[in-house]
Every structure is written in structure tokens, then in C-alpha cells.
Design a protein around this motif. Structure first.
Motif, short mmCIF file in Angstrom:
data_model
loop_
_atom_site.label_atom_id
_atom_site.label_comp_id
_atom_site.label_asym_id
_atom_site.label_seq_id
_atom_site.Cartn_x
_atom_site.Cartn_y
_atom_site.Cartn_z
N PRO A 16 0.84 -1.21 0.00
CA PRO A 16 0.00 0.00 0.00
C PRO A 16 0.87 1.25 0.00
CG PRO A 16 -0.74 -1.55 1.68
CD PRO A 16 0.58 -2.05 1.18
N VAL A 17 0.36 2.31 -0.64
CA VAL A 17 1.06 3.59 -0.65
C VAL A 17 0.05 4.72 -0.45
CG1 VAL A 17 3.00 2.87 -2.09
CG2 VAL A 17 0.94 3.77 -3.17
N VAL A 18 0.59 5.84 0.00
CA VAL A 18 -0.16 7.08 0.11
C VAL A 18 0.50 8.10 -0.81
CG1 VAL A 18 -0.70 9.01 1.64
CG2 VAL A 18 -1.02 6.66 2.44
N ALA A 19 -0.31 8.80 -1.60
CA ALA A 19 0.19 9.84 -2.50
C ALA A 19 -0.34 11.19 -2.03
CB ALA A 19 -0.24 9.57 -3.93
N VAL A 20 0.56 12.17 -1.98
CA VAL A 20 0.20 13.54 -1.62
C VAL A 20 0.75 14.46 -2.69
CG1 VAL A 20 0.46 15.41 0.07
CG2 VAL A 20 0.23 13.03 0.86
N THR A 21 -0.08 15.33 -3.24
CA THR A 21 0.41 16.37 -4.14
C THR A 21 0.21 17.73 -3.47
OG1 THR A 21 -1.67 16.76 -5.33
CG2 THR A 21 -0.24 15.01 -6.15
N VAL A 22 1.16 18.62 -3.70
CA VAL A 22 1.07 20.01 -3.23
C VAL A 22 1.39 20.90 -4.42
CG1 VAL A 22 1.94 21.74 -1.63
CG2 VAL A 22 1.79 19.35 -0.90
N ALA A 23 0.52 21.87 -4.69
CA ALA A 23 0.70 22.75 -5.84
C ALA A 23 0.45 24.20 -5.43
CB ALA A 23 -0.24 22.36 -6.97
N ARG A 24 1.26 25.10 -5.96
CA ARG A 24 1.04 26.54 -5.83
C ARG A 24 0.53 27.04 -7.19
NH1 ARG A 24 1.71 25.47 -0.56
NH2 ARG A 24 3.89 25.36 0.12
N MET A 25 -0.72 27.45 -7.23
CA MET A 25 -1.39 27.75 -8.48
C MET A 25 -0.92 29.05 -9.12
SD MET A 25 -3.49 25.32 -9.13
CE MET A 25 -4.18 26.20 -10.53
N ARG A 26 -0.97 29.09 -10.45
CA ARG A 26 -0.96 30.34 -11.21
C ARG A 26 -2.43 30.74 -11.37
NH1 ARG A 26 3.99 30.97 -14.01
NH2 ARG A 26 5.24 29.05 -14.07
#
Length: 245
Positions: free
Chosen positions: A115-125
């Protein structure tokens, strides 16, 4: 050894807004993202889209003792401890966000069946927000409805930060979605959105992080045992069992 955690908690609106405006600090807390939840796939302009009383918190700690002290001793930590969280061992990073750029590209071999956990973090334009919504909402539904996710959600902090969090039964299932290997018409959606991002980026900064779940604590919306094969309230095995393909 550094530890990451992801927390979900339902809180009064005043507490939620206060945490957004003034994120907490604590000994051993190396980085924190405090966000409010969004319902994946919901209409953009609707009461169900933004869940202002639902906090989502992603944090990096010097060690597990720092997290334990925060949850037990800090007012905001006690608020989070009444919800649900998963403790995470870092595995891999794609892309870069300044506050997380110190993480290595990868830490070693992993088992594609774990099992894995995925996290994305983005700073939007912000000028790219309409494009991001257009291409992103179909992918939201793709991840939300995938048979190999046990929990998938998005969160945001006004006015530029967007985060996604998903729990997968295996790394193989997650990468199958990312690279469009699944069956059905929806399989192409993530690939197409990434191609559009490469054509003209939606973000100032963007990173996807992969973690091994170590332990799961509490309940979320009546659910527990959300993380497959993780130790519920105790560390799971941290042993690498084979190469990632």
C-alpha cells in the motif's frame, strides 16, 4: 528520522479559519500545510464543493516524538487528535515545492505490491485556474472512483495552494492509473491532463510525494482501517521487500 503525517478533522468554522490564517508552530515541526477539504468531483460552485469545517493538514516532523508531543500538548494538536491521521515514511518525490525540495528524489527500492499514500502540493498560477479546473475535475472523479483507492480527497488554502491525498491498495495500482494502464475510457484522463500541464503549466510549483503508511489513528466520517495492511495505532513493517518496476 523525519516523519510525515496527514490529518483530517471536523472543527468549528471559527477554528478552521483561524488555523488557515495562523498555522501552528511547535518544537520539531519542520513544515505544515493547513488546508480545508474539497469534495472530489463536486460542481465547482456548490455548497458541497468547499468543506470549510473539514481541515486537512499535511506535516513534516523531526521525529515521531515531536508529533506525539504536538498531539498531546498543543491546543491545535489536540483538535487534530480527535480526528483521523496516518503516519508516513517518505519514499519518492516528483517535481518540487520550495518547502519540500530538501527531500531526496527517492529513498531506495520499494515493493510495487505494498500500500502507498500519495500527496500532491501545488502553488497555483491564478490566471490558469479555469484551465486547471477544466482538466482537473475529470481526474478527480477518476481517482475518487478508482477501485484501488480506499480514500481520495482534495484540499485547498486560499488563494494559491491545492493539495490532493489518496490511499492506494498498492503502488502498482497507483502507477497504473498515472500512466493510463487501466481499462476503460477514463484511463486516459490523467495522462491527458499531465500532457496539458506540460504544454502550459497550471502551477508556479508542483510536487507529488509517495509514502509508505506506517500507522493509522482515529476515525474519519465513521470509518477506520482506511489504510490497507497498515498498523492501526502501531507501526507497520518498514522493510523494503523488492524492486519497484
Amino acid at each position: 528520522m523525519a516523519l510525515h503525517s496527514f490529518h483530517l478533522a471536523r472543527v468549528p468554522l471559527r477554528d478552521s479559519l483561524g488555523a488557515l490564517l495562523r498555522p501552528p508552530s511547535a518544537p520539531g515541526l519542520q513544515h505544515i500545510e493547513v488546508l480545508v477539504g474539497m469534495k472530489l468531483g463536486a460542481p465547482v460552485v456548490s455548497p458541497s464543493r468547499m468543506r470549510l469545517r473539514h481541515l486537512a493538514v499535511f506535516a513534516e516532523w523531526a521525529d515521531e516524538a515531536a508529533l506525539e508531543a504536538f498531539l498531546a500538548q498543543q491546543p491545535f494538536g489536540r483538535t487534530l487528535s480527535a480526528g483521523w491521521h496516518v503516519r508516513l515514511a517518505y519514499l519518492r518525490r516528483w517535481g518540487s515545492v520550495r518547502e519540500l525540495a530538501h527531500l531526496p528524489a527517492e529513498t531506495g527500492r520499494t515493493d510495487p505490491g505494498e500500500p502507498v499514500v500519495a500527496v500532491t502540493v501545488a502553488r497555483m498560477r491564478l490566471p490558469e485556474l479555469p484551465r486547471f479546473i477544466r482538466w482537473g475535475r475529470p481526474v478527480e472523479r477518476q481517482v475518487r472512483d478508482h477501485p484501488e483507492t480506499t480514500l481520495a480527497l482534495a484540499a485547498m488554502r486560499p488563494n494559491r495552494t491545492v493539495c490532493t491525498f489518496s490511499v492506494w491498495t498498492s503502488a502498482r495500482a497507483m502507477t497504473g492509473m498515472v500512466f493510463g494502464r487501466d481499462a476503460g475510457a477514463a484511463a486516459r484522463l490523467h495522462n491527458e491532463a499531465m500532457a496539458e500541464r506540460d504544454r502550459r503549466d497550471f502551477h508556479h510549483e508542483f510536487t507529488t510525494l509517495r509514502f509508505r503508511p506506517l500507522s493509522e489513528h482515529g476515525t474519519w466520517e465513521g470509518r477506520s482501517n482506511i489504510v490497507p495492511a497498515a498498523g492501526h495505532g502501531r507501526p507497520a513493517s518498514d522493510e523494503d521487500r523488492g524492486p519497484n518496476r
